[in-house]
Each structure stands twice: as structure tokens, then as C-alpha cells.
Design a protein around this motif. Structure first.
Motif, PDB file in Angstrom:
ATOM      1  N   ILE C  42     -43.430 -42.347  25.552  1.00 14.09           N
ATOM      2  CA  ILE C  42     -44.489 -42.858  26.762  1.00 14.09           C
ATOM      3  C   ILE C  42     -44.578 -41.936  28.178  1.00 14.09           C
ATOM      4  CG2 ILE C  42     -44.901 -44.160  29.220  1.00 14.09           C
ATOM      5  CD1 ILE C  42     -42.059 -46.355  27.515  1.00 14.09           C
ATOM      6  N   VAL C  43     -43.620 -41.147  27.896  1.00 20.53           N
ATOM      7  CA  VAL C  43     -43.538 -39.500  28.133  1.00 20.53           C
ATOM      8  C   VAL C  43     -45.175 -38.427  27.219  1.00 20.53           C
ATOM      9  CG1 VAL C  43     -42.783 -37.459  28.792  1.00 20.53           C
ATOM     10  CG2 VAL C  43     -42.548 -39.613  29.959  1.00 20.53           C
ATOM     11  N   SER C  44     -44.617 -38.758  26.652  1.00 23.44           N
ATOM     12  CA  SER C  44     -45.378 -37.653  25.508  1.00 23.44           C
ATOM     13  C   SER C  44     -46.989 -38.136  26.077  1.00 23.44           C
ATOM     14  CB  SER C  44     -45.153 -37.318  24.297  1.00 23.44           C
ATOM     15  OG  SER C  44     -45.308 -37.859  23.119  1.00 23.44           O
ATOM     16  N   PHE C  71     -33.364 -38.611  25.981  1.00 22.78           N
ATOM     17  CA  PHE C  71     -33.762 -40.120  27.067  1.00 22.78           C
ATOM     18  C   PHE C  71     -32.650 -40.208  27.723  1.00 22.78           C
ATOM     19  CE2 PHE C  71     -30.532 -43.853  27.097  1.00 22.78           C
ATOM     20  CZ  PHE C  71     -30.852 -45.114  26.981  1.00 22.78           C
ATOM     21  N   HIS C  72     -32.079 -39.131  28.163  1.00 21.71           N
ATOM     22  CA  HIS C  72     -31.328 -38.561  29.277  1.00 21.71           C
ATOM     23  C   HIS C  72     -31.799 -38.309  30.449  1.00 21.71           C
ATOM     24  CE1 HIS C  72     -27.898 -39.911  26.529  1.00 21.71           C
ATOM     25  NE2 HIS C  72     -28.523 -38.667  26.080  1.00 21.71           N
ATOM     26  N   VAL C  86     -36.351 -48.555  31.794  1.00 20.86           N
ATOM     27  CA  VAL C  86     -36.674 -47.760  30.257  1.00 20.86           C
ATOM     28  C   VAL C  86     -36.743 -46.395  30.285  1.00 20.86           C
ATOM     29  CG1 VAL C  86     -38.137 -48.108  28.883  1.00 20.86           C
ATOM     30  CG2 VAL C  86     -38.438 -49.533  29.346  1.00 20.86           C
ATOM     31  N   ARG C  87     -35.985 -45.351  29.198  1.00 20.17           N
ATOM     32  CA  ARG C  87     -36.131 -44.691  29.325  1.00 20.17           C
ATOM     33  C   ARG C  87     -38.059 -43.660  28.610  1.00 20.17           C
ATOM     34  NH1 ARG C  87     -32.037 -45.891  31.584  1.00 20.17           N
ATOM     35  NH2 ARG C  87     -30.730 -44.435  31.605  1.00 20.17           N
ATOM     36  N   ARG C  92     -40.541 -45.434  22.420  1.00 20.03           N
ATOM     37  CA  ARG C  92     -42.449 -44.952  21.925  1.00 20.03           C
ATOM     38  C   ARG C  92     -43.049 -45.703  21.913  1.00 20.03           C
ATOM     39  NH1 ARG C  92     -41.454 -43.811  16.397  1.00 20.03           N
ATOM     40  NH2 ARG C  92     -40.595 -41.401  16.001  1.00 20.03           N
ATOM     41  N   LEU C  93     -44.128 -45.538  22.155  1.00 18.67           N
ATOM     42  CA  LEU C  93     -45.622 -46.289  22.718  1.00 18.67           C
ATOM     43  C   LEU C  93     -45.551 -47.557  22.060  1.00 18.67           C
ATOM     44  CD1 LEU C  93     -47.449 -44.999  25.180  1.00 18.67           C
ATOM     45  CD2 LEU C  93     -48.827 -44.600  23.248  1.00 18.67           C
TER      46      LEU C  93
END
Lengths: 421, 94, 940
Positions: C42-44, C71-72, C86-87, C92-93
Motif C-alpha cells: 500500500i505504501v509503495s 511490517f514494523h 493494517v501495516r 500487498r495492494l
């Protein structure tokens, strides 16, 4: 009652002042060299030991007191419990005793000048069948006679108090009612420990951390000294306040008692926005849960099934706990368990403590606290201090004497515990 | 979850068992005093050390047996038949 | 956030990238549409489309971006649909994901509580302990405000539960960590003949090799091929070893394992592994640096940057300062240069240092120790490592700090079946790590019984600067908003051990549980104490789970014991109201319990009593056992006779009751209460096995082997006569309290006895379970003209109360000794021995115990609730009502209850306080029975 002045009183104004001037707060308690003798040596710097010292100093002016701990302040059960406070017990003696504790807790933030964050959010003990509902009714009726706010409520009222609860009828463990105890709630356990420690320290009692009792010397049937890893202390009064480790101290004066040490596990979840505004307990499902101001759910369960001094957690504890919590609140399946830990409980056969004198003169005990020691901390400290200061066992702890076992006078809390939860 | 070596079934998960507690011998009812009887009922050694306990294989062979377990590490070094059964075996010379 | 920026942040294809540019995915973030690629986190995906800020911090509401990209990562926790926390730097997207920020009100960009930052100096750690104390009554209001600051996402009462499962795995070697050492260990163990489970928390094996350069990628490809070639290795990715418990009982959580059961995909699965040996190859976690502004979006760890660039082709910034103390930092600077980011390197090894980072919602500049200020939007730190030792902690180790490589190392206190591989054990090239893993893997296999141990080469401990804090204060725990300044203040205030400071400031107690923060916390405490050796401070104990695990996965599918009798289908067809009674679900009634009572009293009724505990006792020494278990005498029970008995525990407390009948010379059937069935069986076995192994008795539990039904009422004999063959049912031939074996409705091997819990003539028939429904239906068919009807548990309870039969656990409690339950008539103290005898002897010599008595309210219309208290004066409790009902037979209320001895005389009137506070009078009756005290009706 002695009054003291704290070198820096805690207050909103104090916070602003310290914030502006960037000054330091004084030490919450001080470090000391071990003296060769004390009037009273308390073993265990948990809430019971610290409260005993605090009330010895505050109520009786006895300040030549050492509190010894092999670890750090509040590192045992006092810092590992789920910090539930309530007084809805079964026997009149139990109710009165714990009610005194609730009253002390209610005034404790002001008394200690330390916010213990007593949150009286209300306490629900669920019943899943008619026999447990009968036990709830039993407790409610005894509570009411003792003037305690406590009553049996039905599923609709439960749903109003805890909207996440599955109160539908066709579940494996239908919720048929609950004992509702509005004054019950939670406190911040560390704050209680630290507040008592600070209050005892300022009054002259000495807290000795990392000080392990290695043996206790007796002569002619009475205590004369305590040997520690930091040296010998002459004293005529030793108070054992070591909870799960109590048997290991007792044996130093040759005593064996009706105690079995079991680990009790607890766990917290990651925080989510507040949705649970009561302490919820289910005896049948062996689970209790509350939500902190930080948003974490705090869980506890029953003690581990075999005796142990191990404080390692177990996986099956978390599995059973989660399964049972989801029976009650199925909507939170995607919340995550963050951390589990264990404390040690010294269980007695009648689910009641052992308090007071022993066959060894000068060796007093405040032990056998099982899973309910924290809520009794203040009243136990007050009563033990009175016993030490006056030499007379206060009325409110007479039922908890050691002699009840050889004499066959077990305490009635066993009644409820045995009548299916 | 610890594994408990059942003398009949071998090592099994502890969930299959009931831990009865410290092994104790029952006083002779004909001669016991109230104090001795209540000591038998209530008093425990509760050692942080190797202890001899009784376990029951509830979800297995349904046999009671004796276990030597360390109450700090939970290690188990021996399991064997209950004392009464061992005495009986000796008595019968087998 | 223009679309130009969105495309501009996605790099050209990278050698090790894991995104599939052919599979675009659309999703929503904070209410707006975005796209990413399959393989993105999600972040990338968000980063590639220009998003910098993913959350606001817990206390000060500071904007937070990427820190570790794992994750951390403390700043990358988001809400996805109804799933909180959610981390996002790991998850994963997926197409259609609805992602929103947590902890922001009213929005991520505009947050009124950001004002908190201004007053931060007053909100030092633990400030809440020092205020809000007076007035006490305002604390709830203060608390409400504090509660609003609670971190985390939202849940819903009706959120979908999801589907979860569990799996048991028995394996020789479990390898935690799928980096080069872990992969090599798995391969070596498998080659030794061991079965292996290889677990990694990322989506692909490889650890740091995945985001390395050409050489690392080549080594990785080779390792992956070797792992794939070993058939005895099971690989689990996106899974984590969450705990190592006693005796290598290992928990592994598999997230979104891609398994569906009956069309429902499993959200998480808990695997419970018993492993012969555990290889801990968990590797190193990059540690943040403590300095002013270290939490600004744009300040990242070197490994975060390398993951984003090399795995996800996302550009983390345009102009960078790289503060490096090691080769990984250097490699990161190279990666950045390769993608065209301007880099200023500050090298800690030559004395360089950073002092503070400046910026608002994104980093703007960095002040260096040499006085320079460098404008940049990316500050990379590479200051060292935290050894991922939690699993070692859980195995009993207390790792020790080594100042030379500036990290913690395991000791030799580990059990032989837990072995350490790779970077946890030391530093090395890829080849050296693989060699180490290979040797450890073979050793682990040997300790699990496969092959033999091989010498494990020592890994070097490469010197690394000890870099924890700059000259300024910054955040130590990002998720808890705890700064080094807070920790200094706490230490000065006396919270001076690591455990106390942890509790006081909450440092390391947030969602990442110290994985990023813990060593910095120890170092800051060492600094505050003025000591250089971190070992003097110690560490806090890492506790399970290693990563958070959903309650759903821990709970799994429900497997709660639930028991039904063979007649359950009939009960359901006849609208029985289910009653949960322990494991059993029983009919409470079929609509009208009072009518069911009338039916039994006037005609005939049938109740399903299958849950009644039943033990089949065989052997010549059964009478000895019965004499020991029961308080009454059993030596002379004739064949065909039945007797009631009560059992007490060794403390004299009433434990169970029931009847035992003698069917043949050496065969007896014992019944117990439904809830006591298992307990009594174990109790009998314990006497036989641990006290009297010489006795010849065989105990077989047959509770579910027989379906049991009680046919009760004046017409029961007539009804029974129509279905039973070969038994003379006359009262003379088959009297009360006797047992017969019989063929019932054509079913052989049944037995039945005449007993009287309801107080009526009744036959309790026990039928081989498979024929239960057949016999049950045959009885109803045969008795339709007699007016036969079914009755449930409630009618039976009413009738037993009319008869004054007590129920163990309801009319007795955990302190009720035999004589207190009115059992003096059957306690035989002249027996040599029986369970609980010494206590009962003592009780017989005293008077001061409460007695069970029959009670009748003076006002017959009032039914005092069960557990109503019997009182004297204002509040002295002198007894309680244990059972109460309105009796349809007597048309009045009836009770059983306990009273103090001075109130136990028949005719005494006692006061009972009802739950509503009213007080009513109850009269003590003669004996316990309200109806037919002589028992005439059941003996006809």
C-alpha cells in the motif's frame, strides 16, 4: 494521621511551571544504603508491601521500615495484573473488606498526590446459564445487604452497556444475564505502586530494590534478622508480601502453608478507538476484558492448569482467550493481539488470602492473594499496618488467618467458586 | 505447550492431561488426627525445584502416573507408575 | 498530488523489482482514487503516486511517513475497510482496497490536535500521573478527553468475522527467517534427511539479498533454486514465527495464505508446530538514530530506501543526505545516485554527524555537526542494527551487548534444540553467511535426529561505531511519541531501571513492541546513567508474539464441545426450548412446563435424561469401591437392587449423588449427575489406580453409550407394559428401587430401573444409544391413548423440588459438608473408611453449620428468587433460598434453602429479603419434601 509536604506537589500548575522552566522533578523515591537494623522489614515492593509501609508511616508514625525487593518496585504481580477493582464478592466479610479497598482507591489519587486513574466504568460478570445466574443473584443480594451497588441485569441492558456484545439467543454460550457493579472499574496499576512508594519514601520508609532476601534468622521461635545479598538486617518484625514467591520466603522460617503457585497470563491488543466502556468478565468462558484509555483491550484468563514458577507465556492461553472473546464480541476478530505476559499467583484452597500472625513470632504474612491481590492492596496495607502497630489483628482480616486451615474454618468465597461460574 | 511423557502413550501435549498436583500419601483414616488430615488436605510444599506430581492422561489412556517436573523450567526428567502400583509390583515380586 | 507527480515518482524498471507493471490495481486512499501495481505494498503504491504522510502520531499528532518500509514501520498503520491497524508498508495492494488514515480528525492534512505539538513541553512523559487529581469528580471528564487521543483504527460491532483456521505441523527443523543463512540452513537440514519448515515474514525468500545489487541477486537466484529442489522443505512466506514456547512448541502465523474453504478465503491461519530443532535466522533490524526531527516524513532508514527503490521502483525523494556508518548506507547512497537523486554523504566513520532535521509535513533541510545546513527532502540514516532476538529470549536466553559491533548477541544459555544462524551470530559476506547457515542447518538436523553435527564456522564481529543519539533530542519510540528527553527526565525522577522507564514513559510498548526502539532505549538509559556498557542497563524481556496476530487466527474455528442426545431431532420437531447444560443441549420445556408437570402427576410423561452420567462397573471388588466412594453402605446390595448414594470429597464437601444398581454378580451400573460424570469417573479411577491397584474393578464410562429416558406418572406401568418384553412389571416382582434387564420395543440389552426423582411411579429406561430414537418414538406411539407427553428439564426441576430432592451444586455449595445437606440418615461413620470420613466425623461432633431445610412462603403467591437471602435484623445473613418454584401440584410457592441451626426447627418462620428489597416470611417445614413426603406415589 501524619501530614507531609512533598518537595514538589504534583498539579497542573506544577506541570506548567516545570514545562516553562524546564526544571527537573525530584526523585519519586530515593536510594539508600542498607542500615544494620529496622523496626519492620517488608519483603516485596509490590502494592501490598508498599501500602503496608505507607500506612505504617501515615497512620501509626512507624517509619523505621525497609521494603526489600529482589527486583524493582511493582515488578511482580502488582505490575502484571489487569488492574480491575471491585467489591462485589460473595461473603459479607469479603464484601466489606473489598469495599474498604474501593473506598480507599476512590480517595487515593488525592491522598497520594498521584493520579492513579481510577476509572469506575462499571463491571459486568456475565452468566451463561441458570446456575451461574443464580450465583450472580447470590452475590447481588449479599452486596445489596452490605450497601454495595450491585444487581442482576438482563441481556437487553447488557447490550446497552456493551453494544459489541452478542446477546442473541442461539449462541453456544448464550448470555442470560449479568451481575452489574457500577463502582467497579480499573486503575493504572503502576501509578498505585509508585504513588504508595513515593508516599512511603517521603515519610521516611526506605525502598531497597535489587535486594534479595536469602535467609531469615530466628531464635527461640521468633524472628531476629534477615540476610540479604546486600547484608544482614536485624529486625523483630518481618512481613511476607511476596505473592507467587511467598512459599519460598515462608520456608526460610520453616513454615509450609496451603499455597500453590500458578502462572496467570494476560495479554493486550493493539489499540483501536474506544468501544468498550465496562469491564466484562465471563467466568464460564474464563476471560475478562476491558479497554484502556489508550485504546488497547486488556485480557486476562484463569490460571495455568499446573503449578509453575515460570513466567513464560503459553500459546494455548492466547488461543482459548481469543476464541472466548470472539464468542462474546464476534466483531473484533481482526483486532490483533500485541503482547502476552504472565505473573505468579499463590492460590489457596478457599480463594481467600492468608493474613496476619504465624507460629513464628514476628513473622507476619499477607499472602495467598491468588488472582485478586491487586484490588485488595490498599485495605491490606491498612490492616497489616494496624496489626503491626497495635499487635492486635483487626476485625476485617480475622477470617483470613492461617489457623483456619488446621481448624477447618475455610472462607465462604469457596462456595461461589465451586458452584459452576 | 510442554510435552508430558506418559508412561503408556509416550510424549503428548500437556493439554491432554490433568495435573492433579503434588503427590501425597493419604493418612490412615483410622489413626489420623484432625491436624494431620488437614495438613494432607491443604498444606503444600510448593517448591521452586524438582517436584513429584501426579498427572492423569485424561484424553489418552486414562491412567494416573507420577511425574518429576522442575517447577521453574517445566522440564520433566522422569515419569513412572504411581507409588501404590510400584509397591504392588514389588510385593508381587514381578 | 498531481498526476504528474504520481507518474514521476515511479522509477524505470529495477533489476530486483517485485511489481508487475502489466497488472495495474486501483484503490482508494483517504477518499481519493489511486493506482498501483500488483506486487506493490500500500505504501509503495502511495509513495509512487506522491503521498508522503500516512498517519499522525499518537500523542502530539505529528505527521508521519515511511521510516523502515517494513511490517514494523510505526508511521504506516492504516485502516483497510473494516480492518484496523493494517501495516501498509507490508500489506500487498489489492484491487478495490479502501484505505484510510487512522488517528486523524478531521483529516490527515488538517488536524486540530496538531496544536498539541506546541504544548508538548508541558505534556512530558507520565504527565497524566501528575494532574487531574482534583476535584476527583472531574476525572471522568478528563478521562473522556484523554480517551479521544486513543491511537489505532476503528472496529464495528457487526464487522465481518472473517474465516480463520489452524493447522498442526510436526517437523524436524523449523527455520525462522528466510534470508541467506536461513535458506542455506533449510537446504542443509533437508539434505541431512530432515523435514523442514522455512518461514519468512516477507512475501519472498531472500532477506536483504532481495534489495541488493547484481551479486546479491545472483546469489539469491541460486539459493532459491536450491530450496526449490528440496522436496522436504515447506516454504511459508508472508508468515512469521510469532512465538517459541516450552519444548519447541512454535507458533507461526500465515497472513492471507491464499487458501479458501468452502468459498471463504482464510484471512490468517495459525500453524502450531512441534519442531525437533528451531533455527533462528531472524537477522538484523535497522535501527533509527535519535536526533531532533528524526520523525519528519522524509527521514528514512537506508534499508527502507533500498526496499522502496529496488523492490518497488518508488522514488523516495529528490535530494538526499545520507548519514552512513556502514556498507549498507554506502550501498543506499549508490542506489540513490543510480536513480538520479542528488546525494550528500555524511560519514560517521570519519567523524561526520547530523544534528537536526527541519521541516513541516516533509523534511526541508538537515543541520550537520560541521555547521552546514543542507536542503533536502530525504535524509537516510544507516547507524547500525538491532539483533532480532525475541525468539531467543522466549527460549530462555538473555542476549549480551558487544560494543565492538555495537549490537546484542546470543549466549550459550540456549537449549540445544535452538540454534542461531546468520547475522544474529555475526557478520559476514553472503558466502560466509551461507556457509554458516549450512553448518547450522546440518547441526539442527542432527539434533532432531538426522545426520551428524558439523563444526559451525565462527562469524566475525565487525567493528561498527556505537551510534544511538546525536547531540539533540529526538524520538526513541515513534508509535508512543516518547523522546530521549522524556527518558532522561524519567531517569532523573527515579524511574531509573529499564523496566521502570519502560512502564513510566511507555517506551517500546507500542505496536512495534520495541523492534525499532528497544536498543536505543537501552542506550539512552546508559547515557542518562553515565555508563558506557549497555549490559549494565540490561534489556527488557521480549514477549510473544513476535508480530501481532489477529484474535480470529488465535481463536480459529470454534470447536467447543456440544453434545446432543439421540432424540435431539424429535425434540427439535416438537419445539423444545434448548437449554445449555454444560456440554449438553437439553430440552428445557416444550412450551408449558406447568402443563408438563400436570401430565406426569395425572397421566404419564417421558423425559430425555441421556446426559445422566453412567459408569459400568465390573469385577469382584466393586462393593469395596462403592463403600469407599459413597458415604453409605454397599456391601449387601442384592442382584436386581438399586440404591441411592452420596459422594463427598476428602474435605467432606458433597460432591455428587446418584443411584447404583446391581445387574449381575459382577456387574453394576452407577449413575452420576450430568455435570459430574467426568469428575466421578476420574475420582473412581484415582482411588483404583493410586490407592488400591490390587482391587479388581473395571470402570467403563457409558454415558453416551445409552440413550436414557424416564417414563413417569401413574400410567407409566401400563405404558411400559406395552413395549417391554420378558419382565414381570408387577409391584411385587419389580418393586421400587430395583433394576431389570429387558428388551424394549424390540431392542435387546436395555436395562431399566424404578426410581423416583419426580416422586411418581417411574421407570428409567437405558437403551443402546443407536436405538434411542426408535424406543422413544415407540413409547409415544404406544401411549397416545394414555395421554403420554414429553416433559423437559424445567418440569423435572419443579417436581423434584416438590419432592424435596436436592441438586448438588444448587442446593449445596463448595462448603456444604454431608450433614449440612440433611444427609445424616445415609452417612455411615461406622464404616472403616470412605472418602471424606475424617471431616464428616468432625462435623458430626459439632452443631455450628447451616442446614438444608424445606421452606414455604407464608404468602403462597410469592416465589422468592433463588439466592434470595434469609436475614435477621437489618443485614445479618442467616441463610438463603437455594431453589424455589411455584408448584402447579400444590398451587403454592415452595423452596429449599439453608438456615442457621437455630432456625432449622420445623415451624420456625424466617425472614427473606427479595431482590426488590421487600421482606417476606418463610416457614420451615418438616423434612425437605413438600409433596407426598412418605413417597407413597412412587412405590405403587
Amino acid at each position: 494521621m501524619s501530614k507531609v509536604r512533598y518537595p514538589a506537589k504534583y498539579s497542573a500548575l506544577g506541570l506548567i511551571k516545570h514545562g516553562l522552566m524546564k526544571g527537573d522533578w525530584p526523585q519519586v523515591w530515593r536510594h539508600h544504603e542498607l542500615k544494620p537494623s529496622y523496626d519492620v522489614v517488608i519483603v516485596g515492593a509490590g502494592v501490598h508491601g508498599l501500602a503496608t509501609a505507607y500506612y505504617l508511616a501515615k497512620n501509626h508514625g512507624i517509619t523505621n521500615v525497609a521494603i526489600l525487593d529482589k527486583g524493582y518496585v511493582g515488578g511482580g504481580g502488582s505490575g502484571r495484573n489487569t488492574s480491575i477493582v471491585r467489591s462485589n464478592y460473595l461473603t459479607p466479610e469479603g464484601v466489606r473488606f473489598y469495599d474498604r479497598s474501593v473506598k480507599l482507591y476512590e480517595g487515593l489519587s488525592a491522598d497520594l498526590n498521584f493520579n492513579i486513574m481510577f476509572s469506575q466504568m462499571g463491571h459486568l460478570t456475565l452468566a451463561h446459564n441458570d446456575s451461574s445466574l443464580r450465583t450472580m443473584r447470590w452475590r447481588a443480594e449479599v452486596n445489596k445487604l452490605e450497601g454495595i451497588d450491585s444487581d442482576v441485569i438482563g441481556p437487553d441492558e447488557i447490550k446497552k452497556l456493551v453494544p459489541y456484545m452478542d446477546t442473541s439467543e442461539n449462541t453456544r454460550y448464550p448470555i442470560v444475564g449479568a451481575l452489574y457493579h457500577p463502582p467497579g472499574g480499573t486503575v493504572r496499576h503502576d501509578a498505585v505502586n509508585w504513588g504508595y512508594a513515593r508516599g512511603a519514601d517521603i515519610r521516611g520508609c526506605e525502598i531497597h530494590q535489587q535486594t534479595e532476601v536469602q535467609s531469615i534468622e530466628t531464635a527461640d521461635g521468633r524472628v531476629v534478622a534477615v540476610d540479604t545479598n546486600r547484608g544482614r538486617i536485624a529486625t523483630r518484625t518481618v512481613v511476607n508480601c511476596t505473592a507467587g514467591w511467598a512459599s519460598l520466603i515462608n520456608v526460610m522460617v520453616g513454615l509450609k502453608m496451603p499455597l500453590v503457585t500458578h502462572p496467570l497470563q494476560a495479554a493486550v491488543t493493539e489499540p483501536v478507538k474506544k468501544f468498550l466502556n465496562a469491564v466484562v468478565v465471563s467466568g464460564s468462558l474464563h476471560v475478562y476484558v476491558s479497554q484502556t484509555d489508550r485504546g488497547e483491550l486488556v485480557f486476562g484468563a484463569s490460571t495455568d492448569p499446573y503449578a509453575s514458577y515460570s513466567m513464560r507465556g503459553s500459546l494455548e492461553f492466547t488461543e482459548e482467550l481469543a476464541g472466548h472473546v470472539l464468542e462474546l464480541m464476534p466483531g473484533i476478530a481482526k483486532m490483533r493481539l500485541l503482547r502476552q505476559w504472565a505473573g505468579l499467583c499463590d492460590m489457596t484452597p478457599d480463594f481467600s488470602p492468608i493474613m496476619g500472625i504465624t507460629p513464628v513470632e514476628g513473622f507476619l504474612v499477607d499472602i495467598g492473594w491468588g488472582t485478586y491481590g491487586f484490588k485488595a492492596g490498599p485495605v491490606s496495607g491498612e490492616s497489616m499496618a494496624q496489626l503491626i502497630a497495635t499487635g492486635t489483628t483487626p476485625e476485617n482480616i480475622k477470617a483470613f488467618d492461617l489457623a483456619r486451615f488446621p481448624e477447618g474454618r475455610l472462607v465462604g468465597e469457596k462456595g461461589a467458586a465451586a458452584v459452576g461460574h | 505447550m510442554i510435552q508430558v511423557p506418559c508412561p503408556w502413550c509416550g510424549p503428548r501435549n500437556s493439554m491432554e492431561f490433568r495435573a492433579v498436583g503434588e503427590s501425597k500419601s493419604r493418612p490412615d483414616v483410622a489413626t489420623t488426627t484432625p491436624e494431620q488430615w488437614r495438613q494432607y488436605l491443604y498444606t503444600k510444599s510448593n517448591l521452586a525445584d524438582w517436584v513429584t506430581e501426579t498427572w492423569y492422561h485424561r484424553a489418552g489412556c486414562r491412567r494416573y502416573f507420577a511425574v518429576e517436573r522442575h517447577t521453574v523450567t517445566n522440564d520433566i526428567r522422569e515419569s513412572r507408575l504411581p507409588a501404590a502400583q510400584l509397591r504392588q509390583k514389588e510385593g508381587s515380586g514381578s | 498530488m498531481s498526476s504528474a507527480a504520481a507518474t514521476g515518482r515511479r522509477l524505470d524498471p529495477q533489476a530486483g523489482e517485485v511489481i508487475d507493471r502489466g497488472s495495474p490495481l486501483s484503490f482508494r486512499w483517504d477518499g481519493k482514487a489511486h493506482t498501483g501495481f500488483e506486487g506493490d505494498t500500500i505504501v509503495s503504491a502511495l509513495m509512487a503516486s506522491g503521498v508522503d504522510v500516512f498517519s499522525r502520531s499518537f500523542k502530539y499528532k505529528r505527521p508521519r511517513g515511511v521510516l523502515s518500509a517494513t511490517f514494523h514501520d510505526p508511521g504506516c498503520t492504516v485502516q483497510v475497510g473494516d480492518e484496523p491497524n493494517v501495516r501498509a508498508a507490508h500489506r500487498r495492494l489489492a484491487a478495490g482496497m479502501d484505505v484510510s488514515p487512522e488517528n486523524v480528525w478531521p483529516s490527515l492534512k488538517f488536524d486540530v490536535r496538531a496544536a498539541n505539538q506546541l504544548v508538548g513541553r508541558f505534556l512530558s512523559a507520565g504527565f497524566y500521573y501528575k494532574t487531574f487529581m482534583k476535584p476527583q469528580r472531574l476525572w471522568p471528564a478528563y478521562q473522556k478527553i484523554l480517551g479521544r487521543f486513543a491511537a489505532g483504527g476503528v472496529t464495528a460491532a457487526d464487522a465481518e468475522h472473517g474465516y480463520y483456521d489452524k493447522r498442526y505441523i510436526h517437523v524436524d527443523v523449523c527455520v525462522a527467517g528466510g534470508g541467506p543463512a536461513g535458506m542455506a540452513a533449510a537446504v542443509a537440514a533437508a539434505r541431512s534427511g530432515a523435514s523442514v519448515l522455512l518461514v519468512d515474514e516477507e512475501y519472498h525468500l531472500g532477506g536483504h539479498l532481495r534489495y541488493g545489487g547484481e551479486a546479491e541477486l545472483a546469489a539469491l537466484a541460486e539459493l532459491r533454486a536450491e530450496v526449490a529442489a528440496q522436496k522436504s522443505i515447506e516454504v511459508m512466506t508472508n508468515a512469521a514465527v510469532t512465538g517459541r514456547y516450552d519444548m519447541n512448541w512454535i507458533a507461526v502465523v500465515q497472513r492471507q495464505p491464499g487458501i479458501s474453504v468452502r468459498g471463504r478465503s482464510i484471512h490468517e491461519r495459525l500453524c502450531k508446530v512441534r519442531a525437533g530443532a528451531l533455527v533462528v535466522a531472524a537477522g538484523l533490524i535497522e535501527r533509527p538514530y535519535v536526533f531532533e526531527g528524526n520523525d519528519l516524513p522524509g527521514v528514512m532508514l537506508s534499508t527502507a530506501v533500498r526496499r522502496l527503490v529496488n523492490l518497488h521502483a518508488a522514488r523516495p525523494g529528490d535530494k538526499a543526505v545520507v548519514f552512513t556508518a556502514n556498507a549498507d548506507g554506502d550501498a543506499c547512497a549508490q542506489d540513490l545516485r543510480r536513480i538520479g537523486v542528488g546525494v550528500t554523504v555524511v560519514d560517521a566513520r570519519t567523524g561526520g554527524n547530523i544534528v537536526s532535521a527541519k521541516g513541516g509535513k516533509r523534511l526541508k533541510s538537515v543541520d550537520l555537526a560541521d555547521g552546514r545546513s543542507v536542503d533536502c527532502d530525504l535524509l537516510v540514516t544507516a547507524v547500525g542494527w538491532t539483533a532480532a532476538t525475541p525468539l531467543l529470549n522466549m527460549a530462555g536466553d538473555r542476549p549480551v551487548y558487544d560494543p565492538t559491533p555495537a549490537r546484542f548477541f546470543p549466549t550459550d544459555r540456549l537449549p540445544a534444540t535452538v540454534v542461531v544462524a546468520g547475522a544474529l551470530a555475526g557478520d559476514g559476506s553472503t558466502a560466509e553467511l551461507i556457509a554458516h547457515g549450512t553448518a547450522v542447518g546440518a547441526t539442527a538436523a542432527a539434533r532432531a535426529g538426522h545426520g551428524s553435527e558439523v563444526p559451525v564456522p565462527a562469524l566475525a564481529r565487525v567493528a561498527h561505531p556505537e551510534l544511538y543519539r546525536s547531540t539533540t533530542h529526538g524520538f526513541v519510540d515513534y508509535s508512543e511519541d516518547v523522546s530521549s528527553k522524556d527518558m532522561f527526565a524519567a531517569k532523573k525522577e527515579g524511574y531509573d531501571s529499564i523496566e521502570l522507564v519502560k512502564r513510566y514513559t511507555t517506551v517500546t510498548m507500542g505496536p512495534s513492541q520495541g523492534k525499532l526502539e528497544s536498543v536505543n532505549a537501552v542506550a539512552i538509559m546508559a547515557e542518562a546513567h553515565g555508563v558506557t556498557d549497555l549490559n549494565e542497563i540490561g534489556t527488557t524481556v521480549w514477549r510473544p508474539p513476535y508480530v501481532p496476530i489477529t484474535l480470529g487466527a488465535l481463536g480459529g474455528r470454534g470447536f467447543e464441545n456440544t453434545r446432543f442426545s439421540p432424540m435431539q431431532s424429535w425434540h427439535e420437531q416438537h419445539n423444545a426450548k434448548p437449554l445449555v447444560a454444560g456440554d449438553w443441549i437439553r430440552p428445557e420445556h416444550y412450551g408449558d412446563a406447568a402443563a408438563e408437570v400436570a401430565k406426569v402427576r395425572d397421566k404419564v410423561g417421558i423425559i430425555d435424561v441421556t446426559p445422566l452420567g453412567k459408569l459400568d462397573l465390573r469385577g469382584p471388588d466393586v462393593p469395596k469401591l462403592l463403600n469407599l466412594l459413597y458415604v453409605n453402605k454397599w456391601s449387601k446390595l442384592a442382584i436386581g437392587a438399586v440404591r441411592y448414594g452420596v459422594m463427598c470429597a476428602e474435605d467432606g464437601v458433597v460432591m455428587d449423588d446418584g443411584v447404583t444398581g446391581r445387574l449381575a454378580e459382577d456387574r453394576y451400573i452407577m449413575t452420576t449427575t450430568s455435570s459430574g460424570a467426568a469428575t466421578v469417573w476420574e475420582w473412581a479411577e484415582s482411588w483404583l489406580q493410586t490407592e488400591h491397584p490390587d482391587w479388581q474393578v473395571h470402570v467403563t464410562p457409558v454415558t453416551t453409550g445409552y440413550a436414557s429416558m424416564n417414563v413417569a406418572g401413574p400410567k407409566s406401568r401400563e405404558l411400559i407394559g406395552r413395549v417391554v418384553e420378558g419382565v414381570d412389571l408387577s409391584n411385587d416382582a419389580f418393586p421400587y428401587m430395583h433394576v431389570r434387564t429387558a428388551t424394549v420395543a424390540g431392542v435387546a440389552d436395555c436395562f431399566m430401573w424404578r426410581i423416583g426423582f419426580t416422586g411418581e411411579l417411574s421407570y428409567e429406561i437405558h437403551v443402546p444409544a443407536a436405538y434411542g430414537l426408535h424406543v422413544w418414538e415407540a413409547l409415544f406411539d404406544a401411549g397416545s391413548d394414555l395421554g403420554v407427553g414429553a416433559f423437559g428439564v424445567e418440569a423435572q426441576r419443579i417436581m423434584r423440588l416438590e419432592k424435596g430432592h436436592f441438586i448438588v451444586g444448587q442446593d449445596t455449595d463448595g462448603l456444604t459438608l454431608g450433614f449440612g445437606a440433611d444427609l445424616g440418615w445415609c452417612i455411615k461413620l461406622d464404616k472403616d473408611d470412605f472418602a471424606g470420613k475424617p471431616e464428616l466425623v468432625l462435623q458430626s461432633q459439632r452443631e455450628n453449620y447451616q442446614r438444608l431445610v424445606g421452606l414455604q412462603p407464608v404468602d403462597p403467591t410469592i416465589v422468592p428468587a433463588e439466592a434470595s437471602q434469609i436475614v435477621e435484623g437489618a443485614k445479618k445473613i442467616v441463610g438463603r433460598v437455594t431453589s424455589s418454584r411455584m408448584s402447579p401440584t400444590l398451587r403454592r410457592s415452595i423452596c429449599l434453602g439453608f438456615v442457621e441451626p437455630h432456625l432449622a426447627t420445623p415451624g420456625t418462620v424466617v425472614t427473606c429479603q427479595l431482590p426488590d428489597g421487600r421482606r417476606v416470611q418463610l416457614k420451615v417445614i418438616e423434612g425437605l419434601a413438600h409433596f407426598d413426603p412418605a413417597g407413597a406415589r412412587m412405590k405403587v
